[in-house]
Enzyme design. Structure first.
Site, PDB file in Angstrom:
ATOM      1  N   GLY A  48       0.760  -1.246   0.000  1.00 12.15           N
ATOM      2  CA  GLY A  48       0.000   0.000   0.000  1.00 12.15           C
ATOM      3  C   GLY A  48       0.788   1.293   0.000  1.00 12.15           C
ATOM      4  O   GLY A  48       0.338   2.304  -0.514  1.00 12.15           O
ATOM      5  N   ASP A 106      -4.946   1.587  10.586  1.00 12.50           N
ATOM      6  CA  ASP A 106      -6.367   1.341  10.812  1.00 12.50           C
ATOM      7  C   ASP A 106      -6.541   0.882  12.271  1.00 12.50           C
ATOM      8  O   ASP A 106      -6.663   1.705  13.169  1.00 12.50           O
ATOM      9  CB  ASP A 106      -6.809   0.288   9.783  1.00 12.50           C
TER      10      ASP A 106
HETATM   11  P1  IMP Z   1      -4.073  -2.293  10.613  1.00  9.91           P
HETATM   12  O1  IMP Z   1      -3.145  -3.403  10.979  1.00  9.91           O
HETATM   13  O2  IMP Z   1      -5.499  -2.595  11.025  1.00  9.91           O
HETATM   14  O3  IMP Z   1      -3.629  -0.939  11.089  1.00  9.91           O
HETATM   15  O4  IMP Z   1      -4.180  -2.277   9.043  1.00  9.91           O
HETATM   16  C1  IMP Z   1      -3.229  -1.786   8.234  1.00  9.91           C
HETATM   17  C2  IMP Z   1      -3.380  -2.259   6.805  1.00  9.91           C
HETATM   18  O5  IMP Z   1      -4.742  -2.605   6.452  1.00  9.91           O
HETATM   19  C3  IMP Z   1      -3.014  -1.120   5.889  1.00  9.91           C
HETATM   20  O6  IMP Z   1      -1.620  -1.092   5.649  1.00  9.91           O
HETATM   21  C4  IMP Z   1      -3.837  -1.417   4.652  1.00  9.91           C
HETATM   22  O7  IMP Z   1      -3.136  -2.274   3.799  1.00  9.91           O
HETATM   23  C5  IMP Z   1      -5.077  -2.122   5.172  1.00  9.91           C
HETATM   24  N1  IMP Z   1      -6.226  -1.166   5.277  1.00  9.91           N
HETATM   25  C6  IMP Z   1      -6.772  -0.689   6.401  1.00  9.91           C
HETATM   26  N2  IMP Z   1      -7.786   0.165   6.144  1.00  9.91           N
HETATM   27  C7  IMP Z   1      -7.885   0.230   4.788  1.00  9.91           C
HETATM   28  C8  IMP Z   1      -8.764   0.967   3.873  1.00  9.91           C
HETATM   29  O8  IMP Z   1      -9.664   1.738   4.256  1.00  9.91           O
HETATM   30  N3  IMP Z   1      -8.526   0.766   2.555  1.00  9.91           N
HETATM   31  C9  IMP Z   1      -7.558  -0.059   2.067  1.00  9.91           C
HETATM   32  N4  IMP Z   1      -6.732  -0.762   2.877  1.00  9.91           N
HETATM   33  C10 IMP Z   1      -6.889  -0.620   4.223  1.00  9.91           C
END
Ligand code: IMP
Length: 180
Positions: A48, A106
């Site tokens: 990403g 996120d």
């Molecule tokens: P976390 O571990 O929940 O913080 O998620 C991080 C990863 O989830 C990010 O690096 C993204 O690849 C993916 N992600 C989280 N939210 C979104 C979104 O709204 N759109 C696309 N990818 C997301």
């Protein structure tokens, strides 16, 4: 506002290209100031962050290095916790000033699980730069040092972020339109 479709879902423009580029420049400016006389190592987390990392790094004017890694997660055989391994991190991190580059934080789970692994390698310092952050979704304590935009807890695509593989090539960031 014109809607776009990615797979089966509709999205509307949320952050314009100019707003994103302006913010990226601003973050780079802060990093240039904060790391003056240092030589930070940017670690961009794929997939990403590739677009943000490229644009950010273009505006870095101090001596700096960049490396790209991929995180793979799997369930440990014995523990129920998630184990995260980094693919592509071959550099010696001892004594380095690290800046982790993420597209979005996120729940914070990914970085919360991964950062101890980096700390273990005894860097001189470790900071996080994330273009987007969903504060309402954060479940794991995490300090994000450079945040582009705090956004609501809604799914977004574009500028490197995907919905099931598509949408990464969009120059703007789009937000999911609620059905109904
Ligand atoms: P976390 O571990 O929940 O913080 O998620 C991080 C990863 O989830 C990010 O690096 C993204 O690849 C993916 N992600 C989280 N939210 C979104 C979104 O709204 N759109 C696309 N990818 C997301």
């Amino acid at each position: 506002m014109p809607l776009i479709k990615v797979h089966d879902k509709s999205f509307e423009t949320y952050l314009a290209e100019e707003a994103i580029q302006q913010k990226v420049k601003e973050i780079a400016g802060n990093i240039n100031k904060d790391y003056k006389d240092k030589k930070p190592l940017f670690i961009a987390i794929l997939n990403g962050s590739f677009m943000f990392a490229a644009d950010l790094f273009r505006h870095i004017t101090i001596d700096a290095e960049i490396s790209f890694i991929k995180l793979a997660s799997y369930k440990g055989m014995k523990s129920s916790g998630q184990v995260i391994t980094a693919i592509g991190l071959e550099m010696d991190l001892i004594g380095r000033d690290l800046i982790i580059v993420e597209d979005i934080v996120d729940t914070g789970k990914t970085l919360h699980n991964f950062l101890p692994k980096l700390q273990h390698q005894q860097p001189a310092s470790l900071k996080i730069a994330s273009l987007l952050h969903k504060p309402d979704a954060l479940k794991h304590p995490l300090i994000i040092d450079y945040i582009g935009f705090n956004i609501p807890d809604k799914f977004v695509v574009g500028y490197g972020l995907d919905y099931d593989g598509l949408g990464r090539n969009l120059k703007e960031i789009y937000q999911l339109v609620d059905a109904g």
